[in-house]
Motif scaffolding. Structure first.
Motif, short mmCIF file in Angstrom:
data_model
loop_
_atom_site.label_atom_id
_atom_site.label_comp_id
_atom_site.label_asym_id
_atom_site.label_seq_id
_atom_site.Cartn_x
_atom_site.Cartn_y
_atom_site.Cartn_z
N VAL A 74 0.84 -1.20 0.00
CA VAL A 74 0.00 0.00 0.00
C VAL A 74 0.87 1.26 0.00
O VAL A 74 1.71 1.44 0.88
N ASN A 75 0.66 2.09 -0.97
CA ASN A 75 1.40 3.34 -1.04
C ASN A 75 0.97 4.25 0.11
O ASN A 75 -0.23 4.44 0.32
N PRO A 76 1.92 4.82 0.87
CA PRO A 76 1.55 5.69 2.00
C PRO A 76 0.67 6.87 1.57
O PRO A 76 -0.09 7.39 2.39
N GLY A 77 0.71 7.25 0.31
CA GLY A 77 -0.14 8.34 -0.15
C GLY A 77 -1.48 7.88 -0.69
O GLY A 77 -2.30 8.69 -1.10
N MET A 78 -1.71 6.56 -0.71
CA MET A 78 -2.93 6.02 -1.32
C MET A 78 -3.52 4.91 -0.48
O MET A 78 -3.69 3.79 -0.93
N PRO A 81 -9.09 4.25 -0.98
CA PRO A 81 -8.89 2.80 -0.92
C PRO A 81 -7.43 2.45 -1.21
O PRO A 81 -6.75 3.22 -1.89
N PRO A 82 -6.97 1.30 -0.72
CA PRO A 82 -5.55 0.98 -0.85
C PRO A 82 -5.13 0.73 -2.30
O PRO A 82 -5.80 0.00 -3.03
N TYR A 89 -2.12 -1.94 -8.56
CA TYR A 89 -1.94 -2.56 -7.26
C TYR A 89 -0.87 -3.65 -7.36
O TYR A 89 -0.75 -4.31 -8.41
N ALA A 90 -0.12 -3.81 -6.28
CA ALA A 90 0.80 -4.95 -6.14
C ALA A 90 0.56 -5.61 -4.80
O ALA A 90 0.26 -4.93 -3.81
N ASN A 167 -12.08 0.18 -10.53
CA ASN A 167 -13.01 0.77 -9.56
C ASN A 167 -13.21 2.27 -9.81
O ASN A 167 -14.31 2.79 -9.63
N ALA A 168 -12.14 2.96 -10.24
CA ALA A 168 -12.29 4.38 -10.56
C ALA A 168 -13.29 4.55 -11.71
O ALA A 168 -14.02 5.53 -11.77
N MET A 169 -13.32 3.56 -12.61
CA MET A 169 -14.26 3.59 -13.73
C MET A 169 -15.63 3.05 -13.33
O MET A 169 -16.54 3.00 -14.16
N GLU A 170 -15.75 2.61 -12.07
CA GLU A 170 -16.99 2.04 -11.56
C GLU A 170 -17.48 0.93 -12.48
O GLU A 170 -18.64 0.88 -12.89
N ALA A 171 -16.52 0.02 -12.78
CA ALA A 171 -16.81 -1.11 -13.67
C ALA A 171 -16.42 -2.43 -13.03
O ALA A 171 -16.17 -3.42 -13.72
#
Ligand code: GTQ
Length: 347
Positions: A74-78, A81-82, A89-90, A167-171
């Motif tokens: 998880v990126n500390p800036g993100m 949602p993670p 994502y990794a 998820n950003a695309m709500e798909a």
């Protein structure tokens, strides 16, 4: 007519807010920034420090409880949602001998890059695909997949997914298969055996312009490709000898949203700096070096993972006397498809 345009005691800002409206002039800079400012930060996840915790959870938590036993990077800036970088994502997944991770599917595209262990396979839409260290396995969106480990010792791999973008695309959709494991429906590893990396393609397999039809890009072939040119190829001033895993039907990236790559930074590689709107996640296959991202220095060694945010100026250095080999993935194909992609050198 001198109808008053406003009542003097009215708070128009408050009233338009009640009406679901907002003054653009107060948001202009935030919405139309002069250039991208990623919420993600440059970050490195040290494999040797994470590994004991992976082994702990392998003992402490069953796959019936966990569904997938994965530590998200998880990126500390993100964090909410993670995500690891803006669109990608990794995670690092561990599975023990005899364990099964039940079948499911999701619209997010996924791949696995095998880090350590032998004897596990994943079944993707009815094809069992066996894993070896350095292999790249694809699970394109909406393909059923379950994992099974029939070897000895723990098996660990890097998971790469584009779910932050989906998820950003709500798909985003997700579904369980219903049974824990799929029954094999084709000969094992057939999709990998019947394509030799786009040079000799089976004529009877339907063309698939969206996803690569290959289940596994085996390390044996990846390594052969690298070593056959490493001493002679010019490579990129920025990225060294970088090869893209391709869809044999199109020559393009393996999945519509993510390009997967393998690169070699020769000994004493002193890369030039550049920046691009795509974000990148790296996994160190072998060797050591550093990546300077803005003012941050990420010092990496074998099996580490690191993140380079969108538009961050960065350069790679291998000051050692041996080669470094890096696997990476980026959202560049998604950005190109939408017409957003930009890159430029940084002095
Ligand atoms: O192995 O199917 O890291 O569905 C995240 C979501 C792995 C998987 C992840 C998943 C998987």
């Amino acid at each position: 007519m001198t109808a008053s345009r406003s009542r003097p005691d009215t708070d128009h800002y408050a009233e338009i807010e009640e009406l679901g409206a907002s003054p653009l002039w107060r948001y202009y800079g935030a919405i139309f920034d002069s250039e991208p400012r990623s919420r993600a930060v440059p970050y490195l996840w040290g494999y040797q420090r994470l590994r004991p915790h992976m082994l702990h959870f392998a003992d402490a938590l069953s796959l019936e409880e966990a569904e997938r036993r994965v530590l998200m990077l998880v990126n500390p800036g993100m964090t909410e949602p993670p995500a690891t970088v803006n669109n990608l994502y990794a995670g690092i997944q561990i599975i023990l001998p005899g364990e099964t991770a039940q079948a499911h599917r999701h619209t997010a595209n996924a791949f696995r890059f095998i880090i350590e262990g032998e004897g596990a396979y994943t079944t993707v839409d009815g094809e069992r695909v066996h894993m070896h260290p350095g292999d790249l396995l694809l699970t394109p969106g909406w393909h059923w997949h379950d994992h099974y480990h029939e070897g000895d010792g723990p098996m660990m791999w890097l998971d790469g997914l584009d779910y932050p973008l989906t998820n950003a695309m709500e798909a985003g959709f997700f579904e369980l298969y219903g049974q824990r494991l799929q029954k094999p429906a084709t000969p094992d590893d057939l999709s990998s055996r019947q394509f030799i990396h786009g040079r000799l393609n089976p004529t009877w397999v339907p063309r698939n312009p969206v996803n690569s039809p290959i289940g596994n890009y085996p390390w044996t072939e990846t390594e052969r490709a690298l070593t056959s040119i490493s001493d002679d190829a010019t490579g990129s001033l920025y990225d060294g000898i970088m090869l893209e895993y391709t869809n044999p039907h199109t020559g393009g990236p393996v999945m519509p949203t993510m390009s997967c790559r393998i690169s070699r930074l020769p000994a004493r590689f002193d890369g030039r700096a550049h920046q691009h709107t795509s974000s990148t996640i790296y996994h160190v296959v072998a060797g050591e070096g550093r990546t300077e991202v803005g003012g941050t220095v990420l010092q990496w060694g074998p099996k580490d993972v690191f993140a380079i945010p969108a538009w961050a100026p960065h350069r790679h250095v291998n000051a050692s006397t041996g080669d470094a080999t890096l696997m990476s993935y980026t959202d560049e194909p998604a950005q190109r498809a939408l017409g957003f992609y930009r890159e430029r050198p940084v002095d």
